[in-house]
Design a protein around this motif. Sequence first.
Motif, mmCIF file in Angstrom:
data_model
loop_
_atom_site.group_PDB
_atom_site.id
_atom_site.type_symbol
_atom_site.label_atom_id
_atom_site.label_comp_id
_atom_site.label_asym_id
_atom_site.label_seq_id
_atom_site.Cartn_x
_atom_site.Cartn_y
_atom_site.Cartn_z
ATOM 1 N N MET A 1 0.844 -1.192 0.000
ATOM 2 C CA MET A 1 0.000 0.000 0.000
ATOM 3 C C MET A 1 0.883 1.248 0.000
ATOM 4 S SD MET A 1 -2.903 1.532 0.047
ATOM 5 C CE MET A 1 -4.065 0.211 0.372
ATOM 6 N N ILE A 2 0.602 2.171 -0.899
ATOM 7 C CA ILE A 2 1.362 3.407 -0.949
ATOM 8 C C ILE A 2 0.755 4.412 0.023
ATOM 9 C CG2 ILE A 2 1.979 3.023 -3.363
ATOM 10 C CD1 ILE A 2 -0.121 5.150 -4.107
ATOM 11 N N ASN A 3 1.567 5.359 0.437
ATOM 12 C CA ASN A 3 1.070 6.427 1.307
ATOM 13 C C ASN A 3 0.466 7.534 0.456
ATOM 14 O OD1 ASN A 3 1.919 5.307 3.792
ATOM 15 N ND2 ASN A 3 4.027 5.944 3.362
ATOM 16 N N PHE A 4 -0.684 8.033 0.864
ATOM 17 C CA PHE A 4 -1.295 9.161 0.170
ATOM 18 C C PHE A 4 -2.163 9.922 1.153
ATOM 19 C CE2 PHE A 4 -4.154 5.558 -0.375
ATOM 20 C CZ PHE A 4 -5.390 6.076 -0.031
ATOM 21 N N GLN A 5 -2.390 11.188 0.826
ATOM 22 C CA GLN A 5 -3.282 12.015 1.629
ATOM 23 C C GLN A 5 -4.691 11.953 1.065
ATOM 24 O OE1 GLN A 5 -1.075 15.773 1.304
ATOM 25 N NE2 GLN A 5 -0.605 15.610 3.481
ATOM 26 N N TYR A 6 -5.656 12.254 1.898
ATOM 27 C CA TYR A 6 -7.056 12.229 1.476
ATOM 28 C C TYR A 6 -7.710 13.539 1.882
ATOM 29 C CZ TYR A 6 -12.064 11.175 1.608
ATOM 30 O OH TYR A 6 -13.427 11.219 1.444
ATOM 31 N N THR A 7 -8.359 14.182 0.912
ATOM 32 C CA THR A 7 -9.124 15.394 1.198
ATOM 33 C C THR A 7 -10.461 15.304 0.476
ATOM 34 O OG1 THR A 7 -8.131 16.582 -0.660
ATOM 35 C CG2 THR A 7 -7.076 16.840 1.492
#
Length: 338
Positions: A1-7
Amino acid sequence: MINFQYTRATDIPDAIRQIAADPAAKFIAGGTNLIDLMKDDVERPSRLIDISRLPLKTIEETPGGGVLIGALVPNSDLAYHPLIEQRYPLLSNSILSGASQQLRNMASTGGNLLQRTRCSYFYDTVTPCNKREPGSGCSAINGINRGHAILGTSEACIATHPSDMCVVLAALEAKVHVAGPAGSRVIPFADFHRLPGDTPHLDTNLHKHEIVTGVELPKKGFETNYSYLKIRDRLSYAFALTSVAAALELDGDTIKDARLAVGGVAHKPWRDTAAEAGLIGQRVQQAAFIDASNLLLREAKGYSHNAFKVGLAHRAIVRTLSQAARATPQSQSVKTIR
């Protein structure tokens, strides 16, 4: 799983501001394609901008007598909407021939337009793919290319567009409404998707940071003489080897207007206005349908594993036009027999 931000975007201008501020971000609505791409490490967005709560879920008539479909209308809702079933049954049929009920419940109208190819080399990150990594080469040209394109190809890419719905939108001459930093604009559907050329990583003619807000259907829906035929390896949950959307307007046994588009054969839904024009004024007969098919496929080119698709597409076009002329639309997709 890659790291990502969520908005989450609060409105369309906010969505545009957020995507402009982070070029590595991606919009997410239903996520039926994007999540798969992330799982396979094809897409690695820094941020997911959730647009699922934007006010783009309506289906309403336009002043000109057409219909405007919000970009976030789920495929299932669109297929079963009374306006679509009654006035644009060809569109409804095409949607119901794609994916599964669960996926159609999640997939959005705008997302359907923007889905990526299902070429196995595109998904396989250890193989060269110009669409995934420009300049690396196309593994499909000399590889396993049974499901690949036979029209509009280039030395850089022979991938196909996977959508069923888009084939009908091309035939109906829909328009795509988009918004971006420079304002709103409307793109004729024929100009929305691109052929691969030497830039196969660009699927559409969207400008940077633009978002699809809706799809507009014209007044004419060809609600009587139409048919959508999808030929695939199994009857469910498979992409088309070839698909055909045909719509006719008849005066007795004479063709007054014709629409013809083919899917599963090119990098974009393939519509040929010359083939349509050749049908106008002709009597409803197989010879006219054969001529139209020959004209549409005049530049078709098969590769090592998919040359059969030229003949398959030809027979599918003739069959679909015949069904449309008889007002007996295809009731289900058709599987190939190996």
